[in-house]
Design a protein around this motif. Structure first.
Motif, mmCIF file in Angstrom:
data_model
loop_
_atom_site.group_PDB
_atom_site.id
_atom_site.type_symbol
_atom_site.label_atom_id
_atom_site.label_comp_id
_atom_site.label_asym_id
_atom_site.label_seq_id
_atom_site.Cartn_x
_atom_site.Cartn_y
_atom_site.Cartn_z
ATOM 1 N N MET A 1 -16.750 -61.299 10.384
ATOM 2 C CA MET A 1 -16.051 -60.066 10.010
ATOM 3 C C MET A 1 -14.743 -60.411 9.294
ATOM 4 S SD MET A 1 -18.078 -57.706 11.068
ATOM 5 C CE MET A 1 -17.167 -56.172 11.220
ATOM 6 N N GLU A 2 -14.278 -59.493 8.454
ATOM 7 C CA GLU A 2 -13.025 -59.685 7.743
ATOM 8 C C GLU A 2 -11.846 -59.454 8.688
ATOM 9 O OE1 GLU A 2 -12.656 -60.702 4.608
ATOM 10 O OE2 GLU A 2 -14.828 -60.790 4.283
ATOM 11 N N ALA A 3 -10.696 -60.046 8.358
ATOM 12 C CA ALA A 3 -9.474 -59.806 9.132
ATOM 13 C C ALA A 3 -9.158 -58.315 9.139
ATOM 14 C CB ALA A 3 -8.312 -60.593 8.535
ATOM 15 N N GLY A 4 -8.814 -57.798 10.302
ATOM 16 C CA GLY A 4 -8.522 -56.373 10.433
ATOM 17 C C GLY A 4 -9.719 -55.551 10.856
ATOM 18 N N GLU A 5 -10.913 -56.145 10.835
ATOM 19 C CA GLU A 5 -12.117 -55.442 11.272
ATOM 20 C C GLU A 5 -12.441 -55.859 12.706
ATOM 21 O OE1 GLU A 5 -14.432 -54.873 6.994
ATOM 22 O OE2 GLU A 5 -15.050 -56.497 8.333
ATOM 23 N N ARG A 6 -12.823 -54.902 13.515
ATOM 24 C CA ARG A 6 -13.112 -55.162 14.925
ATOM 25 C C ARG A 6 -14.393 -55.974 15.047
ATOM 26 N NH1 ARG A 6 -13.346 -50.486 19.600
ATOM 27 N NH2 ARG A 6 -13.628 -51.867 21.384
ATOM 28 N N TYR A 7 -14.291 -57.090 15.752
ATOM 29 C CA TYR A 7 -15.474 -57.947 15.904
ATOM 30 C C TYR A 7 -15.884 -58.154 17.356
ATOM 31 C CZ TYR A 7 -11.984 -61.634 16.764
ATOM 32 O OH TYR A 7 -10.931 -62.378 17.259
ATOM 33 N N MET A 8 -15.066 -57.680 18.314
ATOM 34 C CA MET A 8 -15.421 -57.770 19.723
ATOM 35 C C MET A 8 -15.400 -56.377 20.343
ATOM 36 S SD MET A 8 -13.634 -61.142 21.357
ATOM 37 C CE MET A 8 -12.114 -60.253 21.633
#
Length: 315
Positions: free
Chosen positions: A61-68
């Motif tokens: 995922m890109e920085a700033g996008e929720r991945y957890m």
């Protein structure tokens, strides 16, 4: 051992090895992993009715996008409650943007729990009160992706006071003396240490701070972290963990007190407390499911590479 070993919980870990588009095309849904986790937890609901939890990690995922994402429940039917709430989130998002229902990229960016890596847990309380704070998975969060840790287990540590004191000797200040907290913080301590050392080495090689991240993920030795972390663990356990960047593991105690089984093909790696759960959910034979040897860990790297490593000498 100072205390008696008590009841058992149930774990389920699923790692999708293909891009999410693959499961949408083959099985007709982008929610293949979520659906399989629901079935895995239901098939093991006999192992714990005190609570249930589910966590997922999205890769790349890109920085700033929720991945957890994580969700837990102590309702009377906790598994049903969890997945009712997940389905409500999914349906609400799709009602607002129905044109994106088949857009995997949009779904992954905008809807939680659609990840390549997921961890489920059903709880039979053995330590602490039956409150939401006692329900697995537990999170240890950090702004560095590699230092995020999600832990769930079927375990009863018999030397919690010793483990608690060990953390204090490492310079930590644990917020409570619970077995899950002490175990997670011990793993977290050696994870932090390993990431910091790798970061230093990679910077010396001339990589920038931003460029270091994928190299840390590639070089991180999960088996080494587990050997250091589990050195003083005493009791029966099957411990599962997810790292924020996408590595995963399940470690079984050296006496084989707690059960752990796994299955792997070219689409999925799955680990569970019960063999029949894997058999029925993935429609495979008894012989296709392997038992994780005592003292060993199954380690799944972000790359999808899978290994079975001896962490502690079997007893």
């Amino acid at each position: 051992m100072s205390d008696a070993i008590k009841h058992e919980c149930g774990i389920s870990l699923i790692r999708l090895l293909k891009p999410l588009e693959y499961y949408q095309e083959k099985y007709g849904t982008a929610f293949y992993g979520v659906n399989k986790m629901y079935l895995m937890m239901e098939k093991q609901h006999n192992r714990g009715q005190d609570g249930a939890g589910y966590a997922s990690i999205k890769l790349d995922m890109e920085a700033g996008e929720r991945y957890m994402s994580r969700i837990r429940s102590i309702e009377s039917q906790p598994i049903q409650d969890i997945f009712d709430r997940i389905n409500l989130r999914i349906n609400s998002a799709l009602e607002e943007a129905p044109e994106n229902a088949q857009d995997i990229h949009w779904l992954k960016r905008n809807i939680p729990y659609i990840g390549e890596l997921s961890l489920g847990h059903v709880r039979y309380g053995t330590f602490g009160k039956n409150s939401i704070e006692s329900v697995h998975p537990f999170l240890r969060q950090n702004n560095w992706m590699h230092r995020n840790l999600i832990v769930a287990g079927n375990f009863n540590m018999t030397n919690v006071r010793e483990l608690f004191d060990n953390l204090i000797q490492l310079g930590q200040h644990p917020k409570e003396m619970a077995d899950t907290i002490t175990v997670m913080e011990k793993i977290g301590h050696f994870l932090d240490d390993a990431v910091a050392k790798l970061y230093k080495d990679i910077k010396k090689e001339g990589f920038s701070k931003m460029e270091a991240s994928p190299h840390i993920a590639e070089r991180l030795k999960v088996a080494k972290i587990l050997r250091k972390s589990s050195k003083n663990w005493d009791g029966g356990y099957t411990m599962a963990g997810l790292l924020g960047h996408g590595d995963a593991f399940v470690l079984r105690d050296p006496s084989g007190i707690r059960p752990a089984y796994y299955y792997q093909d070219d689409e999925v790696v799955v680990v569970a407390s019960e063999r029949p759960a894997i058999q029925t959910v993935f429609n495979i034979s008894y012989d296709a499911v392997q038992e994780l040897p005592p003292g060993n860990a199954i380690i799944i790297k972000k790359s999808g590479e899978v290994s079975i490593d001896e962490i502690l000498k079997p007893k």
